[in-house]
Structure formats: structure tokens, C-alpha cells
Design an enzyme around this catalytic site. Sequence first.
Site, PDB file in Angstrom:
ATOM      1  N   GLU A  11      57.690  44.134  69.212  1.00 40.72           N
ATOM      2  CA  GLU A  11      56.301  44.577  69.295  1.00 40.72           C
ATOM      3  C   GLU A  11      55.914  45.411  68.069  1.00 40.72           C
ATOM      4  O   GLU A  11      54.798  45.299  67.556  1.00 40.72           O
ATOM      5  CB  GLU A  11      56.076  45.388  70.578  1.00 40.72           C
ATOM      6  N   ASP A  41      60.023  38.392  65.485  1.00 40.61           N
ATOM      7  CA  ASP A  41      61.448  38.235  65.818  1.00 40.61           C
ATOM      8  C   ASP A  41      62.322  38.573  64.614  1.00 40.61           C
ATOM      9  O   ASP A  41      63.345  39.258  64.741  1.00 40.61           O
ATOM     10  CB  ASP A  41      61.733  36.795  66.265  1.00 40.61           C
TER      11      ASP A  41
END
Length: 415
Positions: free
Chosen positions: A279, A360
Site C-alpha cells: 500500500e 508489489d
Amino acid sequence: MHFTSEQFLTIILVIVSSEYILTTLVDWLNLRKKSAGLPAELKDIYSEKQYTKALAYQRANTNFGLVSGLFSFALIILVIVFGVFGILDEFVRSNFETLTTQTLAFFGIIFIVNDLLNIPFQWYATFSIEEKYGFNKLTPAIFWKDKLKGYVLTAVIGGILLSLLIFLISYLGQSYWWIFWIVISLFMIAANFFYTSLILPLFNKLTPLKDGELRQEIMNYGKQVNFPIDNIYVIDGSKRSTKANAFFSGFGKRKKIVLYDTLLEKHTNSELVAILAHEVGHYKKKHTISGMFSGILQMGLMLFLMSFMIFSPELSKALGANHLSFAVNFIAFGIIYTPVSLLIGIFSNYMSRKHEFQADEFASNTYKGEALQSALKKLSVDNLSNLKPHKLYVFIHYSHPPLLQRLKAIKSSKS
């Protein structure tokens, strides 16, 4: 170029039918795309029993979607062919005096009728399918409370924005679009700032993450990547579903990271920090800001195109009205805009998938790629995710890459 009402009607019917055919075809292809047994590359993720359950869950949802989609398609075709929107327009004109109250009544009736027709489908999806596969925690009482709160929010926020739109159209004519665009843009920015403070608490309880080992690990990670993390909250998502999630909201000092309580129950501290690092990656890569401004640009395009059609009496007549009706034209334009919306949606999903890979990679490089892989695997198993969706379905619908692609990319980023 000017179209007659008959030509507009033909265009509308073709668009509605084409969208239904495309959606149904893609769902059918995705339903048929399955392996005879558990693929070798998934054996460390799913057991045979879990994989079989996931396939059954996907099949149940797709079949249900095909039935509800057919119902919606048949209903809108009948409404269009029999001029129901025109009949409703005459009704509100006869019972309400001003253009604003007529428009509000028009959409209020459509919203309520549409929601009432959809309640049986929502109920079945929640209390049958989700219940059967162990996800549902929603009680009938919470279901109806959520409905009532949703009605109030829609009436207040939707009513204010719609009233302003009608006012601008009435007094400014075709140039209304850019002023309303400014207003709706400011609203979208404000919603992003205050969603977790004003809207979310109406439905869920947010509590600060307690002091402890997890919070300390999160704070240490924040210092490592120069990202002050002060507002970490836990949401009681478990009162509605066992599915887990996490999200980021707001900007500057108002930015908040929200973790579902179900996420905390099922993951280790390392996995939770890896999810949070993902995030943070979105924030660091400015995905949140770019996504918001992309939405603002899309809204501007829609309002600009609508300004060329909203004053067309022939468009109103295509849906059964006897004269120019802004309310009916909003509906008609919404249908005609569908192909543009589809293309924008496909591009937005493509960019979103790209951003997920980047987040990611950020999490993998700044924390632990193995922990992120483990967290993604658990989320996939717990949510009974489709591990091998059809490529066309992914292309059109997926905002996140399929699990196997994400795992492969994380592994590559660490090699």
C-alpha cells in the site's frame, strides 16, 4: 450529425444488446476455463479439496451472474421498447411543479424500483452463495440497516449534485459542463480526503491499531522508507464477511492505512507489514493521485460529450418521452456512452494491473518478497480466488493481476 428518434432507439437497443452479449460471452469463457485437476504450480497454494471448492464457488457466482444478467437485460429491453421512461416522465411532470423536483422524483423512483427489484438477487448472493462457502457474516438486521443508510446517503449527496446539475443546465445551456466538472472534481477530491472520517464510520467501526509488536514493526518500516505512518486503523470487516482486505485513503496528514480485522486474524506480522508495504508502494509511486486525476479527466470527458446530446428532443422521444426531457436524456446518454465507458474501463484496469505490479515490486525491494508472496497466497486461498481466469476476462474485468502472475513477477524482482 443529427439523428431521428428512430435512429437513436436503434442505436440504444444495439448497444444494450451488444453489451449483454459481450458480458455473457466473457463470463461463459471464464466459466469453461478450468483445469481437470489441481495444476502442479498451485499445489503449494491449494489442496485438492480447497481447489475443488474454489472452482465450485466460481461456478456458483458465474451461473448466478448469468441469471441476474439475463433478468436485467430483459427488463431494460422491455422498459425501452414500451417507453416506460417516457411514461414516468409524464407522471412526474403532472405531480411536481419545478424542473428540479421533477428530475429528483424521476431518479428517486427509478433508484427505489431498481433497488427493490435487485434485493432478491442481493439477498440470494449474500445469504445463499456467500453463506454456503463460509464468507457471509452479515445478519438480516445489518443488511437492512445498510440499505437504509445507503438510501439516505444517496438522497442527500445525489440530490444535491443532481439539483446543481439541473440548475446549471437550465441557466447556462451547453456550457454547463465545465462548471459542473469543477464542482464534481472538488467533490471527488474531498471524498478521498474525508471518506474514512465521515462516510466509512456510518457502516463500520474504525479503531487505531493497538501498541505492540505489529505496530512497532510497521513504524520501523515507515522510518526505513521515509514514510511517516501515524494513522493505522483496524476496520471491523468481520461483521459482514470473512474476506480480508487493506486499503489506503487520503493525502498528506490525513492519509490513513486501514487493515481489516480478518486480515490480522489470518496473517503473521511479516505478512501484514508486507501488505502494508504494498500500500505504501502505491502512495510512493503516486498511484493514488494519478488514479484520482484519471477519474476526474474521465468525468470531464463524459460531461463534455453529454453536453452535445442533453438538449436533443429526438433523444428523449427515443425512450418514449413526448418532448425534451433532461431526465430521460440522462438515461439515454448513459446507455449510448457505454462503449466509451467500456474502453476507458479496459484501459483503467490495464493501468491498475500495471500499478499493482509496481507496488508489489516496491514492497518486495523494501521489505520481504517472500512475506508478500505468502500473504498473497493466503488471501487467494481464503477468498477462493480464481487462479486461472480466462485472459479475455482478465483483460476486461481485472483491476489486479491474477495471483500466479504476481508471484512470478515478485520472484523475478528478487532474482
